[in-house]
Design an enzyme around this catalytic site. Structure first.
Site, short mmCIF file in Angstrom:
data_model
loop_
_atom_site.label_atom_id
_atom_site.label_comp_id
_atom_site.label_asym_id
_atom_site.label_seq_id
_atom_site.Cartn_x
_atom_site.Cartn_y
_atom_site.Cartn_z
N SER A 150 -54.17 52.40 36.70
CA SER A 150 -54.92 51.05 36.79
C SER A 150 -54.11 49.84 36.26
O SER A 150 -53.42 50.08 35.28
CB SER A 150 -56.36 51.47 36.06
OG SER A 150 -57.08 50.22 35.82
N TYR A 163 -60.30 53.27 27.83
CA TYR A 163 -59.61 53.68 29.39
C TYR A 163 -58.54 53.09 29.45
O TYR A 163 -57.49 53.66 30.02
CB TYR A 163 -60.78 52.92 30.47
CG TYR A 163 -60.42 53.03 31.72
CD1 TYR A 163 -60.69 54.09 32.39
CD2 TYR A 163 -59.81 51.98 32.34
CE1 TYR A 163 -60.34 53.88 33.96
CE2 TYR A 163 -59.41 52.04 33.77
CZ TYR A 163 -60.05 53.09 34.28
OH TYR A 163 -59.30 53.03 35.89
#
Length: 206
Positions: A150, A163
């Site tokens: 990501s 995350y």
């Protein structure tokens, strides 16, 4: 589109494992790999959703099978790879570590359980599956690992410190495995998308 695929290149008879393939980016990856001719296995915690997707793909003439698997559980990861090894005669060409999750919170609000859940799902499972897949990828003589990372692993974003840490770790793992396993003819790459709304499912991923 099928004509275009045939003219460009083919994955005919190559084998692939895609984690978390019933929705979002994973769903699109499974469908695309299979459309190029790959024989794909995927997994999901949701058995009903998994069965529905597998039937959908088979109705399109795609070679896709699936296993119910909670990637947070080490024993289930091991069972998944045993299944893959059995299905593909001990060889695997492509591993796509796609499964992941996030819990949006301020850094001061995260609990130990939050930390464990996110890091296990996003990073530990991908690391462990790569270890388990190594002999299968090596045996194929043409192994590929793709980590779905990501942009959060590259830049700072609000409400996702754990995350982001899991994806940053994934990016560093990619570099190390790419160097370490090159001798085994295994290519390792990561893809770091921004926020994605897939056209087939109403799902946001970052």
């Amino acid at each position: 589109m099928s004509d275009c695929r045939g003219q460009r290149w083919s994955l005919k008879d190559m084998t692939a494992l895609v984690t978390g393939g019933t929705k979002g980016i994973g769903y699109a990856v499974v469908k695309e790999l299979a459309a190029f001719g790959a024989i794909v296995h995927t997994c999901s915690r949701n058995e009903a959703e998994l069965n529905q997707r597998v039937q959908e793909w088979k109705s399109m003439g795609l070679k896709v099978s699936g296993s119910v698997c909670d990637l947070k559980v080490r024993a289930q990861r091991e069972k998944l790879m045993e299944t893959v090894s059995s299905l593909f005669d001990g060889k695997l060409n492509i591993l796509v570590n796609n499964a992941g999750m996030s819990i949006p919170k301020e850094a001061t609000e995260f609990t130990m359980e939050d930390f464990s859940t996110i890091m296990t799902t996003n990073f530990e499972s991908a690391y462990h599956l790569s270890q388990l897949a190594h002999p299968l990828l090596k045996a194929s003589g043409n192994g590929n690992i793709v980590f779905i990372s990501s942009v959060a692993g590259v830049i700072a974003l609000p409400m996702c410190s754990i995350y982001a840490s899991s994806k940053g770790a994934m990016n560093e793992l990619t570099k190390n495995l790419a160097c370490e396993w090159a001798k085994d003819k295994i290519r390792v790459n990561s893809v770091a998308p921004w926020i994605i709304r897939t056209p087939l499912v109403d799902n946001l991923e970052v």
